[in-house]
Design an enzyme around this catalytic site. Sequence first.
Site, mmCIF file in Angstrom:
data_model
loop_
_atom_site.group_PDB
_atom_site.id
_atom_site.type_symbol
_atom_site.label_atom_id
_atom_site.label_comp_id
_atom_site.label_asym_id
_atom_site.label_seq_id
_atom_site.Cartn_x
_atom_site.Cartn_y
_atom_site.Cartn_z
ATOM 1 N N SER A 144 5.317 3.277 -0.561
ATOM 2 C CA SER A 144 3.869 3.526 -0.402
ATOM 3 C C SER A 144 3.536 4.733 -1.260
ATOM 4 O O SER A 144 4.574 5.537 -1.652
ATOM 5 C CB SER A 144 3.555 4.145 1.069
ATOM 6 O OG SER A 144 2.253 4.760 1.007
ATOM 7 N N TYR A 157 5.102 8.856 8.980
ATOM 8 C CA TYR A 157 5.072 7.616 7.940
ATOM 9 C C TYR A 157 5.378 8.212 6.431
ATOM 10 O O TYR A 157 6.040 7.654 5.830
ATOM 11 C CB TYR A 157 3.627 7.162 8.106
ATOM 12 C CG TYR A 157 3.427 5.972 7.264
ATOM 13 C CD1 TYR A 157 4.002 4.586 7.607
ATOM 14 C CD2 TYR A 157 2.774 6.131 5.890
ATOM 15 C CE1 TYR A 157 3.808 3.661 6.579
ATOM 16 C CE2 TYR A 157 2.307 4.873 5.071
ATOM 17 C CZ TYR A 157 2.829 3.683 5.449
ATOM 18 O OH TYR A 157 2.767 2.827 4.662
HETATM 19 N N1 LIG Z 1 -1.434 -1.758 4.351
HETATM 20 C C1 LIG Z 1 -1.458 -0.369 3.405
HETATM 21 O O1 LIG Z 1 -2.380 0.064 3.116
HETATM 22 C C2 LIG Z 1 0.073 -0.128 2.958
HETATM 23 C C3 LIG Z 1 0.012 0.888 1.942
HETATM 24 C C4 LIG Z 1 1.190 1.148 1.483
HETATM 25 C C5 LIG Z 1 2.322 0.685 1.936
HETATM 26 N N2 LIG Z 1 2.403 -0.476 2.941
HETATM 27 C C6 LIG Z 1 3.590 -0.928 3.339
HETATM 28 O O2 LIG Z 1 3.602 -2.217 3.079
HETATM 29 C C7 LIG Z 1 4.591 -2.741 4.228
HETATM 30 C C8 LIG Z 1 3.889 -3.919 4.824
HETATM 31 O O3 LIG Z 1 2.764 -3.565 5.792
HETATM 32 P P1 LIG Z 1 1.255 -4.090 5.713
HETATM 33 O O4 LIG Z 1 0.336 -3.307 5.102
HETATM 34 O O5 LIG Z 1 1.424 -5.612 5.103
HETATM 35 O O6 LIG Z 1 1.236 -4.034 7.294
HETATM 36 P P2 LIG Z 1 1.014 -5.346 8.543
HETATM 37 O O7 LIG Z 1 0.042 -6.388 8.179
HETATM 38 O O8 LIG Z 1 1.141 -4.710 9.880
HETATM 39 O O9 LIG Z 1 2.381 -5.983 8.427
HETATM 40 C C9 LIG Z 1 3.674 -5.734 8.833
HETATM 41 C C10 LIG Z 1 4.739 -6.320 8.907
HETATM 42 O O10 LIG Z 1 5.936 -5.780 9.262
HETATM 43 C C11 LIG Z 1 6.785 -6.782 10.308
HETATM 44 N N3 LIG Z 1 7.338 -5.818 11.199
HETATM 45 C C12 LIG Z 1 6.940 -4.587 11.801
HETATM 46 N N4 LIG Z 1 7.873 -4.121 12.486
HETATM 47 C C13 LIG Z 1 8.716 -5.015 12.483
HETATM 48 C C14 LIG Z 1 10.199 -4.928 13.045
HETATM 49 N N5 LIG Z 1 10.412 -3.797 14.018
HETATM 50 N N6 LIG Z 1 11.059 -5.981 12.871
HETATM 51 C C15 LIG Z 1 10.717 -6.882 12.080
HETATM 52 N N7 LIG Z 1 9.168 -6.885 11.304
HETATM 53 C C16 LIG Z 1 8.534 -6.050 11.469
HETATM 54 C C17 LIG Z 1 5.450 -7.176 10.923
HETATM 55 O O11 LIG Z 1 5.935 -8.579 11.766
HETATM 56 P P3 LIG Z 1 5.896 -8.797 13.243
HETATM 57 O O12 LIG Z 1 4.868 -7.897 13.795
HETATM 58 O O13 LIG Z 1 5.688 -10.052 13.416
HETATM 59 O O14 LIG Z 1 7.717 -8.260 13.381
HETATM 60 C C18 LIG Z 1 4.612 -7.692 9.774
HETATM 61 O O15 LIG Z 1 4.766 -8.997 9.286
HETATM 62 C C19 LIG Z 1 5.028 -1.618 5.102
HETATM 63 O O16 LIG Z 1 6.212 -1.237 4.679
HETATM 64 C C20 LIG Z 1 3.854 -0.685 4.813
HETATM 65 O O17 LIG Z 1 4.428 0.911 4.930
HETATM 66 C C21 LIG Z 1 1.295 -0.752 3.003
#
Ligand SMILES: NC(=O)c1ccc[n+]([C@@H]2O[C@H](COP(=O)([O-])OP(=O)(O)OC[C@H]3O[C@@H](n4cnc5c(N)ncnc54)[C@H](OP(=O)(O)O)[C@@H]3O)[C@@H](O)[C@H]2O)c1
Length: 266
Positions: A144, A157
């Site tokens: 991130s 985080y």
């Molecule tokens: N969105 C943002 O603004 C942003 C910014 C910077 C970085 N990121 C990073 O991008 C990555 C993806 O996040 P996102 O924004 O796409 O969020 P999201 O829509 O909430 O997706 C998160 C994914 O992680 C999975 N997950 C969570 N806990 C898990 C576990 N214990 N075991 C297996 N799978 C798990 C969830 O699937 P299930 O619930 O089905 O398990 C879901 O598919 C993360 O690492 C996040 O920190 C996001």
Amino acid sequence: MARRELKGLRAIVTGASGGIGRAVALELARAGVRCILFARRAERLDEVCQQAEQLGSKASVLVGDVTDAEARKACLEFAERELSGLDLLVNNAGISASGEFAGESSEVQRKIFEVNFFAAAEFTREAIPLLRQGRTPMIVNVGSILGHRGIPYTSAYCASKFAITGWSQSLRAELSTEGIDVLLVSPGTTESELADNLVEQRIKLPWSGMRGVTAEYVAEATVKAISRGGHEIVPNWRGWWMLFAHRLSPALVDSVMAKLARKANR
Ligand SMILES: NC(=O)c1ccc[n+]([C@@H]2O[C@H](COP(=O)([O-])OP(=O)(O)OC[C@H]3O[C@@H](n4cnc5c(N)ncnc54)[C@H](OP(=O)(O)O)[C@@H]3O)[C@@H](O)[C@H]2O)c1
């Protein structure tokens, strides 16, 4: 870093049931990569699997929690047995929480580190023997911009993402001796369900309504970087500017963050 032909490569994508992970898996499928979709929600994974197959690539669903060693083992065994190996490991699964540090329980802190850092580190260690035999192998860590600059009220985080940054850089140097590339993807605010799935929400962040880039935009940049053998990308212009400002004057960005902290507390 190797340029790679994506067609025919084999990948595991964690957190493929939504947001950035789903979009990366579909973008890889579009490029002809055979993906194993790994997350906890089976129905959501089945939908992504069907979408990947409509794009012309075969995909497989592995339901499990990334913090569960048995589930990770089953995923790697599946790759070895059904795909005869592994070329890309995308460590994307992640969670967050909001609230002031002083009131945060150690359980919440540890949970965030378990999913965001330790699961990725363990999965990578376990996958390295397979990746060593892979074609143009690469580990993709989704960090991130908050792994380069901290902000208030999401300290665990931020800390977990700083861990991802440092670990990715160490790993890149070590694995360069074996021909395994390491790409660090540092998204800024991206439209996804991250904010809806907070482990704990004790404060409403003033920037939480800020519109981000789409997950598809992040995925396209990520897959391009995989293909050209990139080291680090920040697929978000606002995020890029924040990091640039922080490099120029950390004190100035500190004062902006302090103002935001006061605003969130009101
Ligand atoms: N969105 C943002 O603004 C942003 C910014 C910077 C970085 N990121 C990073 O991008 C990555 C993806 O996040 P996102 O924004 O796409 O969020 P999201 O829509 O909430 O997706 C998160 C994914 O992680 C999975 N997950 C969570 N806990 C898990 C576990 N214990 N075991 C297996 N799978 C798990 C969830 O699937 P299930 O619930 O089905 O398990 C879901 O598919 C993360 O690492 C996040 O920190 C996001």
